[in-house]
Every structure is written in C-alpha cells, then in structure tokens.
Design a protein around this motif. Structure first.
Motif, PDB file in Angstrom:
ATOM      1  N   GLU A 228       1.881   1.858  -3.520  1.00 46.96           N
ATOM      2  CA  GLU A 228       0.832   1.797  -4.540  1.00 46.96           C
ATOM      3  C   GLU A 228       0.371   3.195  -4.930  1.00 46.96           C
ATOM      4  OE1 GLU A 228      -1.100   0.667  -7.379  1.00 46.96           O
ATOM      5  OE2 GLU A 228      -0.277  -1.007  -6.202  1.00 46.96           O
TER       6      GLU A 228
ATOM      7  N   LEU B  39       0.829  -1.205   0.000  1.00 48.52           N
ATOM      8  CA  LEU B  39       0.000   0.000   0.000  1.00 48.52           C
ATOM      9  C   LEU B  39       0.866   1.260   0.000  1.00 48.52           C
ATOM     10  CD1 LEU B  39      -2.874   1.171   0.184  1.00 48.52           C
ATOM     11  CD2 LEU B  39      -2.694   0.966   2.672  1.00 48.52           C
TER      12      LEU B  39
ATOM     13  N   ASN C 220      -6.574  -1.842   1.264  1.00 47.25           N
ATOM     14  CA  ASN C 220      -7.164  -1.407   2.538  1.00 47.25           C
ATOM     15  C   ASN C 220      -8.280  -2.340   2.970  1.00 47.25           C
ATOM     16  OD1 ASN C 220      -5.911   0.871   3.740  1.00 47.25           O
ATOM     17  ND2 ASN C 220      -6.599   2.118   2.011  1.00 47.25           N
ATOM     18  N   THR C 221      -9.099  -2.770   2.031  1.00 43.37           N
ATOM     19  CA  THR C 221     -10.181  -3.708   2.341  1.00 43.37           C
ATOM     20  C   THR C 221      -9.612  -5.028   2.851  1.00 43.37           C
ATOM     21  OG1 THR C 221     -11.628  -2.706   0.695  1.00 43.37           O
ATOM     22  CG2 THR C 221     -12.143  -4.970   1.347  1.00 43.37           C
TER      23      THR C 221
ATOM     24  N   PHE D  96      -5.427   4.259  -7.211  1.00 39.26           N
ATOM     25  CA  PHE D  96      -6.440   4.410  -6.172  1.00 39.26           C
ATOM     26  C   PHE D  96      -7.227   3.108  -5.964  1.00 39.26           C
ATOM     27  CE2 PHE D  96     -10.765   5.575  -4.800  1.00 39.26           C
ATOM     28  CZ  PHE D  96     -10.448   6.133  -3.578  1.00 39.26           C
ATOM     29  N   ALA D  97      -7.652   2.491  -7.035  1.00 45.60           N
ATOM     30  CA  ALA D  97      -8.472   1.274  -6.922  1.00 45.60           C
ATOM     31  C   ALA D  97      -7.699   0.159  -6.216  1.00 45.60           C
ATOM     32  CB  ALA D  97      -8.931   0.807  -8.298  1.00 45.60           C
ATOM     33  N   THR D  98      -6.445   0.019  -6.532  1.00 44.48           N
ATOM     34  CA  THR D  98      -5.619  -1.010  -5.889  1.00 44.48           C
ATOM     35  C   THR D  98      -5.405  -0.671  -4.421  1.00 44.48           C
ATOM     36  OG1 THR D  98      -4.529  -1.454  -7.996  1.00 44.48           O
ATOM     37  CG2 THR D  98      -3.438  -2.274  -6.020  1.00 44.48           C
ATOM     38  N   SER D  99      -5.224   0.605  -4.116  1.00 39.26           N
ATOM     39  CA  SER D  99      -5.073   1.035  -2.720  1.00 39.26           C
ATOM     40  C   SER D  99      -6.329   0.710  -1.913  1.00 39.26           C
ATOM     41  CB  SER D  99      -4.811   2.545  -2.650  1.00 39.26           C
ATOM     42  OG  SER D  99      -3.572   2.867  -3.220  1.00 39.26           O
ATOM     43  N   CYS D 100      -7.480   0.949  -2.522  1.00 42.83           N
ATOM     44  CA  CYS D 100      -8.746   0.628  -1.839  1.00 42.83           C
ATOM     45  C   CYS D 100      -8.857  -0.867  -1.588  1.00 42.83           C
ATOM     46  CB  CYS D 100      -9.929   1.115  -2.671  1.00 42.83           C
ATOM     47  SG  CYS D 100     -10.088   2.915  -2.700  1.00 42.83           S
ATOM     48  N   GLN D 101      -8.469  -1.662  -2.563  1.00 42.45           N
ATOM     49  CA  GLN D 101      -8.527  -3.119  -2.411  1.00 42.45           C
ATOM     50  C   GLN D 101      -7.588  -3.590  -1.298  1.00 42.45           C
ATOM     51  OE1 GLN D 101     -10.610  -5.324  -3.734  1.00 42.45           O
ATOM     52  NE2 GLN D 101      -9.627  -6.909  -2.512  1.00 42.45           N
TER      53      GLN D 101
ATOM     54  N   SER E 235      -8.244  -4.592   6.351  1.00 47.09           N
ATOM     55  CA  SER E 235      -9.348  -4.514   7.318  1.00 47.09           C
ATOM     56  C   SER E 235      -9.917  -5.887   7.619  1.00 47.09           C
ATOM     57  CB  SER E 235     -10.459  -3.606   6.786  1.00 47.09           C
ATOM     58  OG  SER E 235     -10.012  -2.286   6.699  1.00 47.09           O
TER      59      SER E 235
END
Length: 106
Positions: free
Chosen positions: A62, A59, A72-73, A65-70, A76
């Motif tokens: 990275e 992360l 992070n998910t 944005f889309a990969t960063s969100c993935q 979590s």
C-alpha cells in the motif's frame, strides 16, 4: 448463561452469581458448555491470524497513507481480539469442592 460475543466470534459465559453459589449440576452444565465453546477458540484464532496476514500483505504493497493507517488499525483490532480469546481460553472453572462433597454425602 451464555451469550454470543460478535467481536470474539464465540459464546461466552455470563454468570450472574459467584461460581460457588451455583449448584453442582449448574456448574457441571456450565463447564460442559464452556469446554465446547473453548474448543473452538484455537480455530477462531487461526482464522483471525489469516486475516492479519492478508492485511499485512496488503499493507506491504500500500502506498496511500490513509489506507495504510486503516489497515494498521484493522490489524491492531484483530490482534486485540486474539489476545482476548487467549484470555478466555485460559479460563477454566472448577467444580466447587464443597458442592461435590455435599453431593457425595447426600
């Protein structure tokens, strides 16, 4: 009485009755099996923490944005699993005192 939980990566007890309704021998069997499973939880947590660290490193590097969100998910979800494992780790049944006393007086 135990079922493997794919998400947690351990077998967990599936009790169909109240704890006090189990015979002393059943309680002892469940407790022994649970202590064996429970003992694997710290190693499982370490494994998940390593995965979190790897994903955090990814992360940090990275730019999409889309990969960063993935990522992070995924981080979590791994943290949620660790939290659930700690809850299970703290679950320690006791032999029901009434059953133990009945066994002594039998």
């Amino acid at each position: 009485m135990f079922q493997y939980d794919d998400r947690l990566g351990i077998s967990i007890p599936i009790l169909t009755r109240e704890w006090a309704e189990y015979q002393l021998e059943e309680q002892q069997f469940i407790m022994h099996k649970w202590e064996t499973e429970r003992g694997t939880i710290p190693d499982r947590i370490q494994e998940l923490e390593r995965s979190i660290n790897e994903k955090q490193d990814a992360l940090n590097n990275e730019e999409r944005f889309a990969t960063s969100c993935q990522l992070n998910t995924e981080i979590s979800e791994l943290a949620s699993i660790i939290n659930d494992l700690w809850l299970w780790f703290r679950t320690v049944p006791n032999v029901t005192e009434v059953d133990a006393q009945q066994k002594i007086h039998s």
